[in-house]
Design a protein around this motif. Sequence first.
Motif, mmCIF file in Angstrom:
data_model
loop_
_atom_site.group_PDB
_atom_site.id
_atom_site.type_symbol
_atom_site.label_atom_id
_atom_site.label_comp_id
_atom_site.label_asym_id
_atom_site.label_seq_id
_atom_site.Cartn_x
_atom_site.Cartn_y
_atom_site.Cartn_z
ATOM 1 N N ARG A 228 0.832 -1.365 0.092
ATOM 2 C CA ARG A 228 -0.059 0.077 0.016
ATOM 3 C C ARG A 228 0.958 1.271 0.004
ATOM 4 O O ARG A 228 1.204 1.942 1.003
ATOM 5 N N GLY A 229 1.453 1.524 -1.016
ATOM 6 C CA GLY A 229 2.172 2.666 -1.369
ATOM 7 C C GLY A 229 2.854 2.791 -2.682
ATOM 8 O O GLY A 229 2.019 2.358 -3.646
ATOM 9 N N SER A 242 6.994 0.264 -1.608
ATOM 10 C CA SER A 242 6.510 0.774 -0.106
ATOM 11 C C SER A 242 5.300 0.178 0.324
ATOM 12 O O SER A 242 4.455 0.011 -0.193
ATOM 13 N N ASP A 243 5.032 0.458 1.737
ATOM 14 C CA ASP A 243 3.874 -0.150 2.362
ATOM 15 C C ASP A 243 3.836 0.763 3.579
ATOM 16 O O ASP A 243 4.641 0.758 4.608
ATOM 17 N N VAL A 244 2.630 1.578 3.763
ATOM 18 C CA VAL A 244 2.355 2.339 4.894
ATOM 19 C C VAL A 244 2.160 1.624 6.210
ATOM 20 O O VAL A 244 2.386 2.048 7.263
ATOM 21 N N ASN A 245 1.575 0.464 5.967
ATOM 22 C CA ASN A 245 1.156 -0.305 7.179
ATOM 23 C C ASN A 245 2.446 -0.975 7.946
ATOM 24 O O ASN A 245 2.568 -1.012 8.876
ATOM 25 N N GLY A 247 5.390 -0.075 7.229
ATOM 26 C CA GLY A 247 6.498 1.110 7.652
ATOM 27 C C GLY A 247 7.758 0.453 7.035
ATOM 28 O O GLY A 247 8.858 0.513 7.625
ATOM 29 N N ASP A 264 10.585 4.412 10.715
ATOM 30 C CA ASP A 264 9.520 4.884 11.682
ATOM 31 C C ASP A 264 8.257 5.743 11.105
ATOM 32 O O ASP A 264 8.488 6.998 11.293
ATOM 33 N N ARG A 266 5.026 5.955 7.677
ATOM 34 C CA ARG A 266 4.194 5.259 6.649
ATOM 35 C C ARG A 266 4.505 5.723 5.479
ATOM 36 O O ARG A 266 3.983 6.713 4.735
ATOM 37 N N HIS A 268 4.280 6.319 1.931
ATOM 38 C CA HIS A 268 3.396 6.224 0.676
ATOM 39 C C HIS A 268 4.191 6.202 -0.811
ATOM 40 O O HIS A 268 4.097 5.476 -1.252
ATOM 41 N N ASP A 282 5.952 10.402 3.805
ATOM 42 C CA ASP A 282 5.287 9.794 5.215
ATOM 43 C C ASP A 282 3.970 10.101 5.095
ATOM 44 O O ASP A 282 3.695 11.558 5.367
ATOM 45 N N ARG A 284 1.919 9.688 7.475
ATOM 46 C CA ARG A 284 1.616 9.850 8.863
ATOM 47 C C ARG A 284 1.780 11.222 9.089
ATOM 48 O O ARG A 284 1.146 12.056 9.748
#
Length: 294
Positions: A228-229, A242-245, A247, A264, A266, A268, A282, A284
Motif C-alpha cells: 500500500r504505497g 513501499s507500504d504504509v502499514n 512501515g 518509523d 508510513r 506512501h 510519510d 502519517r
Amino acid sequence: MKRTGLLQITGYCLLMMFALPTSAAEWNIDREWADIPGEGWGGSTSWVTADGKGNVLVMVRTAPYFRLFTREGEFLRSWGNDDLFSNAHSVTFDSAGNVWATDAAEHVIYKYNPAGEIVMTLGSKGVAGDNSSNALFNQVNHVAFAPNGDIYVTDGYVNSRVVHFRADGSFVRIIGGVEGAGNGQFSVPHGIAVDSRGRILVNDSGNQRVSVFDSNGNFVENWPFPSRGGIVVTADDTVYISDVNAGAVNIVRDGQLLDTVSVDARPHGLAVDTDGSIYASDARGQTVMKITRK
C-alpha cells in the motif's frame, strides 16, 4: 487439526520464509534532507518522484502543491495554486521530463510539460466512472509509462483495475476490473510501474501483494509483498515497494526479496534516484525521507 487450517498455516510459514531479507545492509534515513522555505511543508507530503537528472519533486496536499529540490535538498521552486487540486495524490516524471499528477477526489490525471503547462487531461474533473469506462475514473491512484510512451493508470480506491492508454491518450484496454483475491483480480490497486520487459507491476495493496502482467495485460504471477504505497523499477529491474502499514520499503528482483528498509513512518509515495538514493513521503506526518546506504 483440519486440513484447511494446516494448509493455511503452512502457506503462511512459506510466505514468511519468502519474505525474509537476503542481505543485512544498513541504511541512513534523513528526514531533514530538504531545505524547505518558510515554516516547513505546511501539509501532508503525499508523493515524491525523481527525474533522474538530479531533481526531486514532492507533492504536498496544500498549495503550493509542487515543491522541486535538487537531490542535495536545495530548494529550486514551487508552483500550484490553491484551487488546483481537491486531493493531490501522486506525481510522476516521465522520461521526457513531463510531470503527471493525479487528483483522487476529482478523478483526473494532469500531464504538465516542463514549462508547467497542462497539455493533457485523462478523465473528466468531478465525474466518476465505473470499472467498464474507457475514459472516466473513480478516485484514480497512480501512473506509469512503458518505453514506447504507453500510459498505465491504477484506478483503485473505488474501482479495481488498471487502464491502459497510448501516449496520445487513446484507450487500449482494461486490466482487471473485478474486485477480489483471485489471479488477475484487485483489491485497491495503488502504485504501478513497468519493467524493462514491458511487464506491468501493480501494487495490489488490499491483497498485500504485487501483481505482475505481461505487456498485453495477461496475468503472469503474484509476489507476496505488502504494497500500500509506491513502486519503482530501476534500469536493472530492481523493484522497490513501499507500504504504509508495514512501515517499510522492500527491495526485490525477479520476485525475490533482496533487502528491507524499515522506517518509523508510513511510506506512501516512493522514488529512487539514479544515484541509488530512495525517497519516501510519510503519509502519517509532514516528512519526506532520503534513504541511503551507510
